[in-house]
Each structure stands twice: as structure tokens, then as C-alpha cells.
Design a protein around this motif. Structure first.
Motif, PDB file in Angstrom:
ATOM      1  N   VAL A  12     -21.366  49.313   9.139  1.00  0.00           N
ATOM      2  CA  VAL A  12     -20.589  49.530  10.354  1.00  0.00           C
ATOM      3  C   VAL A  12     -19.114  49.734  10.001  1.00  0.00           C
ATOM      4  N   GLY A  13     -18.610  49.010   8.986  1.00  0.00           N
ATOM      5  CA  GLY A  13     -17.229  49.175   8.561  1.00  0.00           C
ATOM      6  C   GLY A  13     -16.941  50.574   8.051  1.00  0.00           C
ATOM      7  N   ILE A  14     -17.857  51.109   7.261  1.00  0.00           N
ATOM      8  CA  ILE A  14     -17.687  52.473   6.745  1.00  0.00           C
ATOM      9  C   ILE A  14     -17.722  53.484   7.885  1.00  0.00           C
ATOM     10  N   THR A  15     -18.689  53.358   8.764  1.00  0.00           N
ATOM     11  CA  THR A  15     -18.823  54.298   9.883  1.00  0.00           C
ATOM     12  C   THR A  15     -17.625  54.218  10.813  1.00  0.00           C
ATOM     13  N   ALA A  16     -17.221  53.001  11.150  1.00  0.00           N
ATOM     14  CA  ALA A  16     -16.062  52.824  12.025  1.00  0.00           C
ATOM     15  C   ALA A  16     -14.797  53.330  11.349  1.00  0.00           C
ATOM     16  N   GLY A  17     -14.658  53.076  10.058  1.00  0.00           N
ATOM     17  CA  GLY A  17     -13.494  53.555   9.325  1.00  0.00           C
ATOM     18  C   GLY A  17     -13.409  55.070   9.294  1.00  0.00           C
ATOM     19  N   PHE A  18     -14.550  55.714   9.080  1.00  0.00           N
ATOM     20  CA  PHE A  18     -14.561  57.179   9.031  1.00  0.00           C
ATOM     21  C   PHE A  18     -14.152  57.790  10.372  1.00  0.00           C
ATOM     22  N   PHE A  19     -14.794  57.360  11.448  1.00  0.00           N
ATOM     23  CA  PHE A  19     -14.496  57.956  12.747  1.00  0.00           C
ATOM     24  C   PHE A  19     -13.119  57.559  13.272  1.00  0.00           C
ATOM     25  N   SER A  20     -12.707  56.328  13.027  1.00  0.00           N
ATOM     26  CA  SER A  20     -11.371  55.909  13.442  1.00  0.00           C
ATOM     27  C   SER A  20     -10.301  56.686  12.676  1.00  0.00           C
ATOM     28  N   GLY A  21     -10.537  56.865  11.386  1.00  0.00           N
ATOM     29  CA  GLY A  21      -9.602  57.647  10.581  1.00  0.00           C
ATOM     30  C   GLY A  21      -9.548  59.102  11.014  1.00  0.00           C
ATOM     31  N   LEU A  22     -10.683  59.652  11.386  1.00  0.00           N
ATOM     32  CA  LEU A  22     -10.724  61.027  11.871  1.00  0.00           C
ATOM     33  C   LEU A  22      -9.907  61.172  13.151  1.00  0.00           C
ATOM     34  N   ILE A  23     -10.025  60.201  14.039  1.00  0.00           N
ATOM     35  CA  ILE A  23      -9.230  60.213  15.266  1.00  0.00           C
ATOM     36  C   ILE A  23      -7.751  60.122  14.931  1.00  0.00           C
ATOM     37  N   PHE A  24      -7.401  59.229  14.003  1.00  0.00           N
ATOM     38  CA  PHE A  24      -5.997  59.074  13.631  1.00  0.00           C
ATOM     39  C   PHE A  24      -5.467  60.326  12.944  1.00  0.00           C
ATOM     40  N   ASP A  25      -6.314  61.016  12.174  1.00  0.00           N
ATOM     41  CA  ASP A  25      -5.893  62.276  11.552  1.00  0.00           C
ATOM     42  C   ASP A  25      -5.575  63.327  12.603  1.00  0.00           C
ATOM     43  N   PHE A  26      -6.342  63.362  13.676  1.00  0.00           N
ATOM     44  CA  PHE A  26      -6.066  64.312  14.750  1.00  0.00           C
ATOM     45  C   PHE A  26      -4.781  63.974  15.490  1.00  0.00           C
ATOM     46  N   LEU A  27      -4.481  62.686  15.617  1.00  0.00           N
ATOM     47  CA  LEU A  27      -3.293  62.270  16.362  1.00  0.00           C
ATOM     48  C   LEU A  27      -2.015  62.295  15.533  1.00  0.00           C
ATOM     49  N   SER A  28      -2.142  62.314  14.219  1.00  0.00           N
ATOM     50  CA  SER A  28      -0.952  62.270  13.372  1.00  0.00           C
ATOM     51  C   SER A  28      -0.768  63.602  12.652  1.00  0.00           C
ATOM     52  N   MET A  29       0.283  63.667  11.870  1.00  0.00           N
ATOM     53  CA  MET A  29       0.590  64.889  11.124  1.00  0.00           C
ATOM     54  C   MET A  29       0.084  64.809   9.682  1.00  0.00           C
ATOM     55  N   PHE A  82     -10.694  58.983   4.943  1.00  0.00           N
ATOM     56  CA  PHE A  82     -11.109  58.466   3.637  1.00  0.00           C
ATOM     57  C   PHE A  82     -10.567  57.065   3.401  1.00  0.00           C
ATOM     58  N   THR A  83      -9.299  56.872   3.693  1.00  0.00           N
ATOM     59  CA  THR A  83      -8.660  55.578   3.465  1.00  0.00           C
ATOM     60  C   THR A  83      -9.341  54.477   4.279  1.00  0.00           C
ATOM     61  N   PHE A  84      -9.572  54.728   5.560  1.00  0.00           N
ATOM     62  CA  PHE A  84     -10.193  53.716   6.414  1.00  0.00           C
ATOM     63  C   PHE A  84     -11.661  53.495   6.059  1.00  0.00           C
ATOM     64  N   THR A  85     -12.323  54.533   5.539  1.00  0.00           N
ATOM     65  CA  THR A  85     -13.702  54.375   5.094  1.00  0.00           C
ATOM     66  C   THR A  85     -13.776  53.432   3.901  1.00  0.00           C
TER      67      THR A  85
END
Length: 166
Positions: free
Chosen positions: A51-68, A76-79
Motif C-alpha cells: 500500500v505504501g508503494i502504491t500510495a507513494g506512486f499515485f501521490s507523487g504523480l499528483i504532486f508532479d502534476f501540481l508542481s514544476m 519515484f521518490t514517494f514510491t
């Protein structure tokens, strides 16, 4: 597991919007706390590596879309962090104040280390933390102080953020 991931994605989106739309406009903050990082650490600690890997991947993807940031950097980092903190699942009582503070502190340093490794591998497109800059230490302190508060907040919703074992 699916319910926890969906709630995590919704919380990551809300925290990301809060961080980029509201916290970024506060003049007193020279650095922003990484609220999504703390969310990933919480989810991994209370649900394990998968669950940590999955949550990290999708949360990081969201943060990548919101940031520059380059696409996939935070994902990758959150995964990786979701995996590392998921390995601690069930070993410690993290419901107190001190342990989340230490986790927020350590997660920030691990994030800086992972980004440094990616910078070495992929070059100048990845901005690294300057460990001697005041803004880095402010972010470390903010993450350490926000972690116990967010852990208490997420703890109010155990049905959403924790998988209950039968």
C-alpha cells in the motif's frame, strides 16, 4: 486496499492544492512543508509496503502534476519512501508525538538523498537540496512539526487511511 488508495489519492490532491494554492502565498514561509510526503509515510507505516508503494506512486504523480518538477520525480521518490517506511509496518507504536516528529525529520533527509542520487544519474534537470541553505532546514523543521499534527488528523479517519485486519 483499494479504499485506502482512493482516500490517499483524494487526500494527496487536497494537500497538494492546499500546499500550492494557499501555503505558497504566505510570505513568512521561505520553504513549504511537504504534506504529501508525510501522508505517504503515514499510509506506509499503517498499511505496509504494498500500500505504501502504491500510495507513494499515485501521490507523487499528483504532486508532479501540481508542481514544476520533472514528471516522475516525486512519483519515484514517494514510491521508494513508501517502500522503506512500509517495512516498519507493525513494528512500533507510532501514535505518540515524538515518533511522528522523527519520521517527518528522517523522511525529509531521505527525500533529499534520493533526489541527490537522481541528480547524479540524470543530470541538471533535477534540482537538488542545498543542505547548507536555511530554506532546507526550515523545510526539515516544518515537516518535523507538521508530521505529528497530520498523523493525528489522519488518525481521526482510520476507516479511510488504514486497512483493518480481520
Amino acid at each position: 486496499m483499494r479504499k485506502v488508495i482512493l482516500w490517499t489519492i483524494a487526500a494527496a490532491f487536497l494537500l497538494g492544492v492546499f500546499e500550492t494554492a494557499i501555503l505558497s502565498h504566505i510570505q513568512l514561509l521561505s520553504a513549504l512543508p511537504d504534506l504529501i510526503l508525510i501522508l505517504v509515510v503515514y499510509i506506509a507505516l499503517y498499511n505496509g509496503t504494498v500500500v505504501g508503494i502504491t500510495a507513494g506512486f499515485f501521490s507523487g504523480l499528483i504532486f508532479d502534476f501540481l508542481s514544476m518538477a520533472p514528471m516522475g520525480l516525486h512519483s519515484f521518490t514517494f514510491t521508494v519512501l513508501g517502500f522503506l517506511y512500509g517495512m516498519v509496518y507493525g513494528k512500533y507504536n507510532v501514535r505518540r508525538f515524538f515518533f511522528p516528529l522523527v519520521l517527518g525529520l528522517s523522511a525529509t533527509f531521505l527525500k533529499a538523498g534520493i533526489i541527490l542520487i537522481l541528480h547524479v544519474l540524470f543530470g541538471q534537470s533535477i534540482q537538488i537540496y542545498n543542505l547548507f541553505a536555511v530554506s532546507f532546514w526550515i523545510e526539515v523543521a516544518e515537516n518535523a512539526l507538521c508530521a505529528p499534527l497530520l498523523f493525528m488528523l489522519f488518525g481521526l479517519f482510520p476507516n479511510a487511511f488504514e486497512i483493518k485486519e480481520l
